[in-house]
Scaffold this motif. Structure first.
Motif, PDB file in Angstrom:
ATOM      1  N   GLN A   1     -21.341  11.638 -11.061  1.00 14.25           N
ATOM      2  CA  GLN A   1     -20.104  10.863 -11.015  1.00 14.25           C
ATOM      3  C   GLN A   1     -20.307   9.534 -10.295  1.00 14.25           C
ATOM      4  OE1 GLN A   1     -18.174  14.676  -9.550  1.00 14.25           O
ATOM      5  NE2 GLN A   1     -16.407  13.673 -10.454  1.00 14.25           N
ATOM      6  N   VAL A   2     -21.110   9.541  -9.254  1.00 16.71           N
ATOM      7  CA  VAL A   2     -21.420   8.302  -8.543  1.00 16.71           C
ATOM      8  C   VAL A   2     -22.262   7.384  -9.431  1.00 16.71           C
ATOM      9  CG1 VAL A   2     -22.593   7.318  -6.534  1.00 16.71           C
ATOM     10  CG2 VAL A   2     -21.252   9.414  -6.294  1.00 16.71           C
ATOM     11  N   ILE A   3     -23.261   7.945 -10.093  1.00 17.01           N
ATOM     12  CA  ILE A   3     -24.117   7.155 -10.981  1.00 17.01           C
ATOM     13  C   ILE A   3     -23.277   6.509 -12.078  1.00 17.01           C
ATOM     14  CG2 ILE A   3     -25.953   7.334 -12.719  1.00 17.01           C
ATOM     15  CD1 ILE A   3     -27.236   9.492 -10.934  1.00 17.01           C
ATOM     16  N   SER A   4     -22.353   7.256 -12.642  1.00 23.00           N
ATOM     17  CA  SER A   4     -21.486   6.716 -13.681  1.00 23.00           C
ATOM     18  C   SER A   4     -20.684   5.530 -13.163  1.00 23.00           C
ATOM     19  CB  SER A   4     -20.551   7.817 -14.188  1.00 23.00           C
ATOM     20  OG  SER A   4     -19.624   7.300 -15.119  1.00 23.00           O
ATOM     21  N   GLY A   5     -20.202   5.635 -11.936  1.00 22.55           N
ATOM     22  CA  GLY A   5     -19.417   4.566 -11.354  1.00 22.55           C
ATOM     23  C   GLY A   5     -20.215   3.311 -11.076  1.00 22.55           C
ATOM     24  N   TRP A   6     -21.515   3.441 -10.918  1.00 25.84           N
ATOM     25  CA  TRP A   6     -22.361   2.270 -10.663  1.00 25.84           C
ATOM     26  C   TRP A   6     -22.490   1.377 -11.897  1.00 25.84           C
ATOM     27  CZ3 TRP A   6     -26.524   5.599  -7.839  1.00 25.84           C
ATOM     28  CH2 TRP A   6     -26.194   5.703  -6.471  1.00 25.84           C
ATOM     29  N   ARG A   7     -22.337   1.937 -13.074  1.00 31.42           N
ATOM     30  CA  ARG A   7     -22.399   1.161 -14.327  1.00 31.42           C
ATOM     31  C   ARG A   7     -23.689   0.338 -14.443  1.00 31.42           C
ATOM     32  NH1 ARG A   7     -17.893   1.897 -16.995  1.00 31.42           N
ATOM     33  NH2 ARG A   7     -15.982   2.483 -15.882  1.00 31.42           N
ATOM     34  N   ALA A   8     -24.784   0.965 -14.100  1.00 28.76           N
ATOM     35  CA  ALA A   8     -26.104   0.342 -14.203  1.00 28.76           C
ATOM     36  C   ALA A   8     -26.969   1.196 -15.120  1.00 28.76           C
ATOM     37  CB  ALA A   8     -26.740   0.229 -12.817  1.00 28.76           C
ATOM     38  N   PRO A   9     -27.965   0.601 -15.776  1.00 27.60           N
ATOM     39  CA  PRO A   9     -28.830   1.380 -16.665  1.00 27.60           C
ATOM     40  C   PRO A   9     -29.606   2.452 -15.904  1.00 27.60           C
ATOM     41  CG  PRO A   9     -29.711  -0.825 -16.335  1.00 27.60           C
ATOM     42  CD  PRO A   9     -28.338  -0.821 -15.747  1.00 27.60           C
ATOM     43  N   VAL A  10     -29.845   3.570 -16.583  1.00 22.65           N
ATOM     44  CA  VAL A  10     -30.492   4.721 -15.955  1.00 22.65           C
ATOM     45  C   VAL A  10     -31.823   5.002 -16.641  1.00 22.65           C
ATOM     46  CG1 VAL A  10     -30.302   7.187 -15.448  1.00 22.65           C
ATOM     47  CG2 VAL A  10     -28.259   5.734 -15.363  1.00 22.65           C
ATOM     48  N   VAL A  11     -32.869   5.145 -15.844  1.00 24.52           N
ATOM     49  CA  VAL A  11     -34.151   5.664 -16.320  1.00 24.52           C
ATOM     50  C   VAL A  11     -34.205   7.137 -15.925  1.00 24.52           C
ATOM     51  CG1 VAL A  11     -36.661   5.592 -16.065  1.00 24.52           C
ATOM     52  CG2 VAL A  11     -35.351   3.461 -16.144  1.00 24.52           C
ATOM     53  N   LEU A  12     -34.354   8.002 -16.915  1.00 27.08           N
ATOM     54  CA  LEU A  12     -34.412   9.438 -16.660  1.00 27.08           C
ATOM     55  C   LEU A  12     -35.863   9.880 -16.574  1.00 27.08           C
ATOM     56  CD1 LEU A  12     -32.917  12.171 -16.400  1.00 27.08           C
ATOM     57  CD2 LEU A  12     -33.159  12.393 -18.891  1.00 27.08           C
ATOM     58  N   CYS A  13     -36.275  10.397 -15.411  1.00 27.66           N
ATOM     59  CA  CYS A  13     -37.634  10.888 -15.217  1.00 27.66           C
ATOM     60  C   CYS A  13     -37.704  12.371 -15.559  1.00 27.66           C
ATOM     61  CB  CYS A  13     -38.070  10.683 -13.772  1.00 27.66           C
ATOM     62  SG  CYS A  13     -38.339   8.964 -13.321  1.00 27.66           S
TER      63      CYS A  13
ATOM     64  N   ARG B   1     -24.713  10.632 -21.065  1.00 30.00           N
ATOM     65  CA  ARG B   1     -23.902   9.950 -22.080  1.00 30.00           C
ATOM     66  C   ARG B   1     -22.445  10.388 -22.016  1.00 30.00           C
ATOM     67  NH1 ARG B   1     -29.000  10.518 -26.156  1.00 30.00           N
ATOM     68  NH2 ARG B   1     -29.896   8.450 -25.740  1.00 30.00           N
ATOM     69  N   ALA B   2     -22.213  11.656 -21.736  1.00 32.94           N
ATOM     70  CA  ALA B   2     -20.832  12.135 -21.614  1.00 32.94           C
ATOM     71  C   ALA B   2     -20.123  11.460 -20.445  1.00 32.94           C
ATOM     72  CB  ALA B   2     -20.814  13.647 -21.433  1.00 32.94           C
ATOM     73  N   ALA B   3     -20.896  11.081 -19.423  1.00 34.89           N
ATOM     74  CA  ALA B   3     -20.326  10.409 -18.262  1.00 34.89           C
ATOM     75  C   ALA B   3     -20.212   8.900 -18.470  1.00 34.89           C
ATOM     76  CB  ALA B   3     -21.169  10.700 -17.025  1.00 34.89           C
ATOM     77  N   GLY B   4     -20.633   8.421 -19.642  1.00 38.15           N
ATOM     78  CA  GLY B   4     -20.523   6.999 -19.936  1.00 38.15           C
ATOM     79  C   GLY B   4     -21.657   6.161 -19.403  1.00 38.15           C
ATOM     80  N   CYS B   5     -22.778   6.781 -19.053  1.00 35.98           N
ATOM     81  CA  CYS B   5     -23.911   6.040 -18.508  1.00 35.98           C
ATOM     82  C   CYS B   5     -24.748   5.423 -19.626  1.00 35.98           C
ATOM     83  CB  CYS B   5     -24.799   6.959 -17.676  1.00 35.98           C
ATOM     84  SG  CYS B   5     -23.975   7.673 -16.238  1.00 35.98           S
ATOM     85  N   ARG B   6     -25.325   4.280 -19.348  1.00 36.55           N
ATOM     86  CA  ARG B   6     -26.224   3.615 -20.281  1.00 36.55           C
ATOM     87  C   ARG B   6     -27.650   4.050 -19.960  1.00 36.55           C
ATOM     88  NH1 ARG B   6     -27.984  -2.272 -20.220  1.00 36.55           N
ATOM     89  NH2 ARG B   6     -26.704  -2.352 -18.341  1.00 36.55           N
ATOM     90  N   VAL B   7     -28.315   4.699 -20.897  1.00 39.30           N
ATOM     91  CA  VAL B   7     -29.661   5.225 -20.672  1.00 39.30           C
ATOM     92  C   VAL B   7     -30.688   4.201 -21.150  1.00 39.30           C
ATOM     93  CG1 VAL B   7     -31.270   7.108 -21.134  1.00 39.30           C
ATOM     94  CG2 VAL B   7     -28.804   7.581 -20.951  1.00 39.30           C
ATOM     95  N   ALA B   8     -31.484   3.708 -20.221  1.00 44.74           N
ATOM     96  CA  ALA B   8     -32.526   2.744 -20.575  1.00 44.74           C
ATOM     97  C   ALA B   8     -33.683   3.418 -21.288  1.00 44.74           C
ATOM     98  CB  ALA B   8     -33.031   2.033 -19.320  1.00 44.74           C
ATOM     99  N   GLY B   9     -33.918   4.672 -20.969  1.00 44.06           N
ATOM    100  CA  GLY B   9     -35.017   5.401 -21.596  1.00 44.06           C
ATOM    101  C   GLY B   9     -35.459   6.561 -20.727  1.00 44.06           C
ATOM    102  N   VAL B  10     -36.466   7.254 -21.212  1.00 47.88           N
ATOM    103  CA  VAL B  10     -37.023   8.418 -20.524  1.00 47.88           C
ATOM    104  C   VAL B  10     -38.456   8.118 -20.131  1.00 47.88           C
ATOM    105  CG1 VAL B  10     -37.658  10.838 -20.770  1.00 47.88           C
ATOM    106  CG2 VAL B  10     -35.526  10.020 -21.749  1.00 47.88           C
ATOM    107  N   ALA B  11     -38.796   8.387 -18.878  1.00 46.69           N
ATOM    108  CA  ALA B  11     -40.165   8.235 -18.392  1.00 46.69           C
ATOM    109  C   ALA B  11     -40.714   9.612 -18.053  1.00 46.69           C
ATOM    110  CB  ALA B  11     -40.198   7.334 -17.166  1.00 46.69           C
ATOM    111  N   PHE B  12     -41.930   9.856 -18.459  1.00 50.92           N
ATOM    112  CA  PHE B  12     -42.532  11.173 -18.256  1.00 50.92           C
ATOM    113  C   PHE B  12     -43.534  11.118 -17.101  1.00 50.92           C
ATOM    114  CE2 PHE B  12     -41.004  11.000 -22.555  1.00 50.92           C
ATOM    115  CZ  PHE B  12     -40.413  12.236 -22.724  1.00 50.92           C
ATOM    116  N   ILE B  13     -43.613  12.225 -16.354  1.00 43.97           N
ATOM    117  CA  ILE B  13     -44.507  12.311 -15.206  1.00 43.97           C
ATOM    118  C   ILE B  13     -45.319  13.592 -15.334  1.00 43.97           C
ATOM    119  CG2 ILE B  13     -44.654  12.443 -12.693  1.00 43.97           C
ATOM    120  CD1 ILE B  13     -41.887  11.078 -12.601  1.00 43.97           C
TER     121      ILE B  13
END
Length: 206
Positions: A113-125, A144-156
């Protein structure tokens, strides 16, 4: 340039090391607003050591290495989301979350919920271990359900070509590359390992 959020599918997957590499690669500042666990090197200290870049002070520093809501309760603290607004800095800012997306900050507030409120792109690790497809796709649905913009997925981790392809295709998400497991984590080895990450694609969304 703005902020980019580094989120993870779980805790202990290498998100902090990735954040350090990204902070260094972008010439960014770094911020982890909530730190739970102070006995060992904190995530902010790790990023400062590996990136050589400015690190902003945490808003909450909690001693217990546990979910933030529980660590805060043990100290008689309630995390106030109003104190977690994105700080204004010169240049890009890398913001690291705590654990996975559904980690509770209080008994009424999830980190998502906090991340959604930031309205910044998200990199999912995502770690390239058994279960990563399920964890990654669930996390993408939640973002996506929270309205976040996903920049992409990074793998580790070790290469898992099929898992990466499935996540990329079913999740309809950009593959930002893979950070291999580093036998020794230093600024130099991290910079070399980060050559496999598409930093330009992340820079484009800032």
């Amino acid at each position: 340039m703005g902020a980019v959020i580094v989120a993870g599918t779980d805790t202990g997957i290498g998100k902090t090391v990735f954040s350090a590499g990204l902070t260094r690669a972008l010439g960014a500042s770094y911020w982890k607003p909530v730190q739970a666990g102070l006995e060992e090197e904190t995530d902010s200290e790790t990023v400062a050591r590996l990136s050589g870049r400015p690190v902003l002070a945490e808003v909450y520093r909690l001693r217990l290495p546990a979910s933030p809501h529980l660590a805060a309760e043990r100290e008689g603290v309630e995390i106030d989301p109003a104190r977690l607004a994105l700080p204004q800095v010169a240049g890009p800012l890398v913001v690291e979350g705590a654990g996975g997306l559904m980690v509770p900050l209080t008994r009424r507030l999830l980190y998502l919920q906090v991340i959604s409120g930031w309205r910044a792109p998200v990199v999912l690790c995502c770690r390239t271990a058994l279960g990563t497809i399920n964890h990654a796709l669930l996390s993408l649905v939640a973002l996506r359900a929270a309205g976040c913009r996903v920049a992409g997925v990074a793998f580790i981790g070790e290469e898992a070509e099929d898992s990466r392809r499935v996540i990329r295709e079913i999740g309809a998400v950009r593959d930002l590359g893979r950070l291999p497991l580093l036998e020794t984590v230093t600024a130099g080895t991290l910079e070399a390992g980060f050559a496999g990450i598409d930093v330009d694609a992340i820079r484009e969304v800032l």
